[in-house]
Design an enzyme around this catalytic site. Sequence first.
Site, PDB file in Angstrom:
ATOM      1  N   ASN A 179      -0.161  -9.903  13.445  1.00 51.05           N
ATOM      2  CA  ASN A 179      -1.144 -10.353  12.456  1.00 51.05           C
ATOM      3  C   ASN A 179      -1.090  -9.339  11.318  1.00 51.05           C
ATOM      4  O   ASN A 179      -1.761  -8.300  11.350  1.00 51.05           O
ATOM      5  CB  ASN A 179      -2.537 -10.411  13.085  1.00 51.05           C
ATOM      6  CG  ASN A 179      -3.571 -10.969  12.129  1.00 51.05           C
ATOM      7  OD1 ASN A 179      -3.277 -11.277  10.979  1.00 51.05           O
ATOM      8  ND2 ASN A 179      -4.799 -11.094  12.604  1.00 51.05           N
ATOM      9  N   THR A 180      -0.279  -9.635  10.306  1.00 51.84           N
ATOM     10  CA  THR A 180       0.013  -8.649   9.264  1.00 51.84           C
ATOM     11  C   THR A 180      -1.199  -8.282   8.427  1.00 51.84           C
ATOM     12  O   THR A 180      -1.262  -7.186   7.879  1.00 51.84           O
ATOM     13  CB  THR A 180       1.123  -9.158   8.331  1.00 51.84           C
ATOM     14  OG1 THR A 180       0.704 -10.381   7.728  1.00 51.84           O
ATOM     15  CG2 THR A 180       2.408  -9.377   9.093  1.00 51.84           C
ATOM     16  N   CYS A 181      -2.152  -9.196   8.304  1.00 51.92           N
ATOM     17  CA  CYS A 181      -3.319  -8.899   7.470  1.00 51.92           C
ATOM     18  C   CYS A 181      -4.208  -7.834   8.099  1.00 51.92           C
ATOM     19  O   CYS A 181      -5.013  -7.210   7.411  1.00 51.92           O
ATOM     20  CB  CYS A 181      -4.126 -10.170   7.231  1.00 51.92           C
ATOM     21  SG  CYS A 181      -3.208 -11.428   6.306  1.00 51.92           S
ATOM     22  N   PHE A 182      -4.070  -7.636   9.408  1.00 55.08           N
ATOM     23  CA  PHE A 182      -4.910  -6.655  10.102  1.00 55.08           C
ATOM     24  C   PHE A 182      -4.079  -5.619  10.857  1.00 55.08           C
ATOM     25  O   PHE A 182      -4.610  -4.896  11.706  1.00 55.08           O
ATOM     26  CB  PHE A 182      -5.865  -7.380  11.059  1.00 55.08           C
ATOM     27  CG  PHE A 182      -6.783  -8.336  10.352  1.00 55.08           C
ATOM     28  CD1 PHE A 182      -7.937  -7.878   9.732  1.00 55.08           C
ATOM     29  CD2 PHE A 182      -6.474  -9.681  10.269  1.00 55.08           C
ATOM     30  CE1 PHE A 182      -8.776  -8.751   9.057  1.00 55.08           C
ATOM     31  CE2 PHE A 182      -7.318 -10.559   9.601  1.00 55.08           C
ATOM     32  CZ  PHE A 182      -8.470 -10.096   8.991  1.00 55.08           C
TER      33      PHE A 182
ATOM     34  N   ALA B 200      -7.007  -6.193   5.564  1.00 51.79           N
ATOM     35  CA  ALA B 200      -7.627  -7.161   4.654  1.00 51.79           C
ATOM     36  C   ALA B 200      -8.932  -6.653   4.057  1.00 51.79           C
ATOM     37  O   ALA B 200      -9.277  -6.996   2.938  1.00 51.79           O
ATOM     38  CB  ALA B 200      -7.875  -8.478   5.387  1.00 51.79           C
TER      39      ALA B 200
END
Length: 501
Positions: free
Chosen positions: A466-469, A445
């Site tokens: 947690n795909t954003c991180f 992100a």
Amino acid sequence: MISAEFRGGAELEELWVWSMPALMIASSLGCIWFRRRRRSGEIRRQLEERHLQQVVSVSIQHQRQEHQTHAAPPVPHSSSYIVPRGAYVGCKVEDDDQMIDWAEISVEDDTLLKESCTAETYFQMKLNWLEAQLRKLHHVDDRPIGVEVDRNDLFYDSFRAFTRLSGEQLRSPLELKFKKEDGRDDGGLTRHWFMLISREVTNPEYGLFSPLGKNRAYQINPISKHQPHHLEYFRFIGRVWAKAVFDGFLVESHFVSTIYKYLMGKDITPSDLGVVDNTYYASLQWILENDIEHAELDLTFVVDEEEFGEATQVDLKEGGSEVAVTNENKDEYVHLICMQRLVNSIKPQLDALKEGFYDIMPQDILSRFSEEELELVLCGLPEIDIEDWKNNCDYKAGYKNTDQIIRWYWEILADWDQEMRARLLQFVTGTSKVPTGGFANLYGATGPRKFQIVRVVNTARLPQANTCFNELLLPPYSSKERLAHCLTMSLYDGGDVFGLR
């Protein structure tokens, strides 16, 4: 006779009477002087306080300016994440050649440079330049463009959203939301959307593309011209591919090399037909290499095309059906037939795709890239390297690379095929593609972020992400078999649905 004592008292009284005005004046002057002195002191204190405030203000301003001078570019306040091409990367460039301005270098110098270094270094230098150029076009204060789509109507929802926006607006970050899902887009949802939409546009139901060969490269389907609004769809697809390059995201579907060459304005030659239809190309090569007049092929400048089971003849040039192919003109015949198959039969679609692409991407910025290099920029590396993955993985919340659960994890991935590895990568990062440069170039992100395995204590639950991180939340399971089972369950059980945690 008045006594001397009385006379002395009278003199004193007279003296007192005469001295009273002087005393009163002196007293008044003293009060005035005291008040003025006190007032002067108050004014002096006020001036000192004001000066102190000014000094403090200037000091704070200088500190802010110094901080801004030495700090990295500010994080955008209006967007929840930074797109990869817009991220500030505080990395060192090992030599000045890696920042060559490719817009200024001559073709001759380009050739010499290519010959003087490895293919990987040469491509990385061009990629560094491309990223530097695109980073200049990203602004930290750009407001994100909200796009809400339904997974069950992904193509048309996305098409409608992009159609409402100008090319300039689409240079701002996207903020994706899937209807009826609670996930917040910190970059992971956008990565995931690029993966989904790049797959969806090749869905046979739309009739826009046809798969070719075992590598599943896609060519534009000539009969797509019968699809209502097909040119608007191809313009939309061009914008999606351009947005991926502009922001630094990856797409899943590979186009045939001729599409990339057309986008970059490069010449398409008969040899390019070998990529699309190698058998047909081999027959044309036979014509070029043999005496066709004695073979009695009776060829003319026409080509047969089939639509919905019906064959039609198309002239390759004016009056082509009346012009026989001979040894003297067979080179022209082969060139025209290749151009008909690769360009002319789908030219309106190619033009719409190109128009959409350069609606977002600056013109000529990719002119020094080859079609193979453009595919790498768009689609990333073709295979997932386990050793590269392992060497660029961080461990958090108590995990170490020597833990038994971590050793089991890498052993399981080593046994998996490319498809299963891609599923896991998609589950954790939102895309099944590895960026050019390998796992070291994964983004999260807020900028570059490696793949991370995070320890969670509840062994009764499946692994989460947690795909954003780029985080895999992995419990310390008691056996390798249970770890493999739980990983597989996570990949196939709701792996595409986003929520908040």
